[in-house]
Design an enzyme around this catalytic site. Structure first.
Site, PDB file in Angstrom:
ATOM      1  N   ARG A 132      -5.465  -2.470  -5.295  1.00 51.66           N
ATOM      2  CA  ARG A 132      -4.106  -2.983  -5.228  1.00 51.66           C
ATOM      3  C   ARG A 132      -4.163  -4.500  -5.087  1.00 51.66           C
ATOM      4  O   ARG A 132      -5.131  -5.056  -4.560  1.00 51.66           O
ATOM      5  CB  ARG A 132      -3.370  -2.390  -4.018  1.00 51.66           C
ATOM      6  N   HIS A 133      -3.125  -5.165  -5.562  1.00 54.88           N
ATOM      7  CA  HIS A 133      -3.041  -6.621  -5.429  1.00 54.88           C
ATOM      8  C   HIS A 133      -2.999  -7.032  -3.958  1.00 54.88           C
ATOM      9  O   HIS A 133      -2.877  -6.204  -3.052  1.00 54.88           O
ATOM     10  CB  HIS A 133      -1.786  -7.139  -6.145  1.00 54.88           C
ATOM     11  N   ARG A 186       2.062 -10.107  -0.844  1.00 51.64           N
ATOM     12  CA  ARG A 186       3.126 -10.738  -1.626  1.00 51.64           C
ATOM     13  C   ARG A 186       4.376 -10.884  -0.778  1.00 51.64           C
ATOM     14  O   ARG A 186       4.453 -10.360   0.338  1.00 51.64           O
ATOM     15  CB  ARG A 186       3.458  -9.890  -2.860  1.00 51.64           C
ATOM     16  N   ARG A 194       1.318 -10.939  -9.821  1.00 57.47           N
ATOM     17  CA  ARG A 194       0.524 -10.752  -8.605  1.00 57.47           C
ATOM     18  C   ARG A 194      -0.767  -9.979  -8.849  1.00 57.47           C
ATOM     19  O   ARG A 194      -1.761 -10.186  -8.150  1.00 57.47           O
ATOM     20  CB  ARG A 194       1.354 -10.087  -7.507  1.00 57.47           C
ATOM     21  N   ASP A 233       0.026  -0.352  -5.348  1.00 57.01           N
ATOM     22  CA  ASP A 233      -0.148   0.711  -4.355  1.00 57.01           C
ATOM     23  C   ASP A 233       0.121   2.086  -4.965  1.00 57.01           C
ATOM     24  O   ASP A 233      -0.571   3.061  -4.656  1.00 57.01           O
ATOM     25  CB  ASP A 233       0.756   0.481  -3.139  1.00 57.01           C
TER      26      ASP A 233
END
Length: 419
Positions: free
Chosen positions: A34-35, A38, A103, A279
């Site tokens: 996942r990034h 943010r 992102r 996610d």
């Protein structure tokens, strides 16, 4: 005996089994993460922090903390796969794909900065210790592999069917008072697990930024909301049909990499395949593998699907999940051990991988009929009536024009003859 207790016993036994035997050597790895951190995607109407100028970056963008976390994860991956990857970057060793979102693209870049700090001839500027590495992507609406947002009528039908099922409606009914409470205070209609997760995510981010949350959140955040928000991550890949259409292609590609690697047919002969996503992507893959432990996957949550070989030249697959700064947890897919033979892994996951995704996305006639609701029917009837009225006026206009033409209804020269 309680089934959950049985499952726990099996999991404990398989974990101890994995610790007692030689896991072999990793020769290839699929990495999905996942990034990083943010800002909120879209604050709720009564949010005291809904003014974007109050945040360090625009809504939905990667923060400095998010960049740094992925830099550290990249360094962790470098340490884990030191035996596998040369110090310097080569397109033959690694392939990186990201969803087409700022992102996730930026997270992949930060991660690769940690994985491949430039050395020797790859240092192209002494002031910038960074190596540019290609990251591949396609528009979200065309992406049925990683973003999983390409239009699929069958999936839309099945997910709507699930949301309207007695099981989900019962959950909504049981939490009706909470929904009403959140709706009144947030100014946004909260009537489902999805809308709960949306609000929970915003409040969680504001909490991470040490912002003072409104008093009305105290009785419900985080615990009451967290349980339902975690539950929402199960829905997109809740059953086999949804798994095949949402995450099956990604799992199929990962398995294909490992099978070809074993056969010596992976070209180029890469060592690492990295996917930068969300996610939901992480949860969907874990659900499809049957190993999802109900929770909200945190930033930089990482799934490692590794192909290993032992001294007897036997090939195995391990699934590990790293959801924090701690070491990853070894997972066990149903029907196998933590160290799962590749051929058995392929067999156990076969029913979740579509043979023809486009074909499976097509609705049969009965489903198509049931998916047409009253709003759609009203819209079709309204459009048809408007088209009919327009056609009638066109016919009347043509008849009138033709009548005037036949009866010479035009301007004439005035006569000069005496009356």
């Amino acid at each position: 005996m309680d089934l959950r207790l049985v499952h726990l016993c099996i999991l404990t036994l398989s974990c101890s089994f994995a610790q007692d035997i030689d896991l072999g050597t990793v020769i290839f790895a699929n990495v999905l993460f996942r990034h990083g951190d943010r800002t909120p995607l879209n604050p709720y109407p009564t949010d005291p922090y809904k003014n974007e100028s109050l945040w360090p970056v625009p809504f939905g963008q990667l923060t400095n903390l998010g960049r740094h976390r992925h830099l550290l994860l990249g360094r962790w991956l470098r340490n884990r796969y030191e035996h596998l990857l040369p110090d310097t970057y080569s397109l033959y060793d690694i392939y990186v794909r990201s969803t087409d979102v700022d992102r996730t693209l930026m997270s992949a870049e930060a991660n690769l900065a940690g994985l491949y700090p430039p050395k020797d001839k790859q240092i192209w500027d002494n002031d910038i210790k960074w190596m540019p590495i290609p990251i591949h992507t396609i528009p979200e609406k065309q992406d049925n592999l990683l973003a999983a947002k390409k239009y699929c009528p069958k999936y839309d039908y099945e997910i709507e069917k699930l949301k309207n099922s007695p099981e989900i409606q019962r959950i909504n009914k049981e939490n009706e008072k909470l929904y009403i409470y959140l709706t009144e205070h947030s100014g946004k209609k909260i009537d489902s697990l999805e809308s709960i997760e949306y609000l929970y995510d915003t409040l969680s981010i504001e909490n991470i930024f040490n912002l003072t949350l409104p008093k009305w959140t105290t009785p419900v955040f985080p615990y009451k909301m967290q349980k339902l928000a975690s539950m929402d991550f199960k829905l997109p890949a809740y059953n086999k049909i949804l798994q095949r259409l949402k995450s099956g292609l990604l799992l199929g590609e990962m398995i294909n990499h490992m099978v070809k690697k074993q056969e010596g047919a992976l070209y180029p002969d890469r060592k690492l395949w990295i996917y930068s996503a969300h996610d939901t992507t992480v949860a969907n893959l874990l659900m499809t593998l049957g190993v999802f432990d109900e929770h909200c996957p945190p930033y930089t949550a990482t799934v490692l699907m590794e192909l290993r070989v032992n001294t007897k030249e036997q090939y195995f697959v391990t699934i590990s999940y790293k959801n924090s700064s701690a070491e990853p947890t070894l997972l066990t897919i149903p029907g196998c051990l933590a160290l799962c033979p590749l051929h058995q892994f392929v067999k156990l996951t076969k029913d979740t991988i579509p043979e023809d995704w486009e074909k499976e996305c097509v609705l049969d006639w009965e489903q198509h009929e049931s998916s047409i609701n009253l709003t759609t029917i009203f819209g079709i009837l309204t459009s048809s009536i408007l088209m009919l009225i327009s056609l009638v006026f066109m016919i009347i206009g043509f008849v009138y024009w033709h009548y005037k033409r036949e009866h010479n209804q035009y301007y004439r020269r005035l006569t000069t003859d005496p009356i």
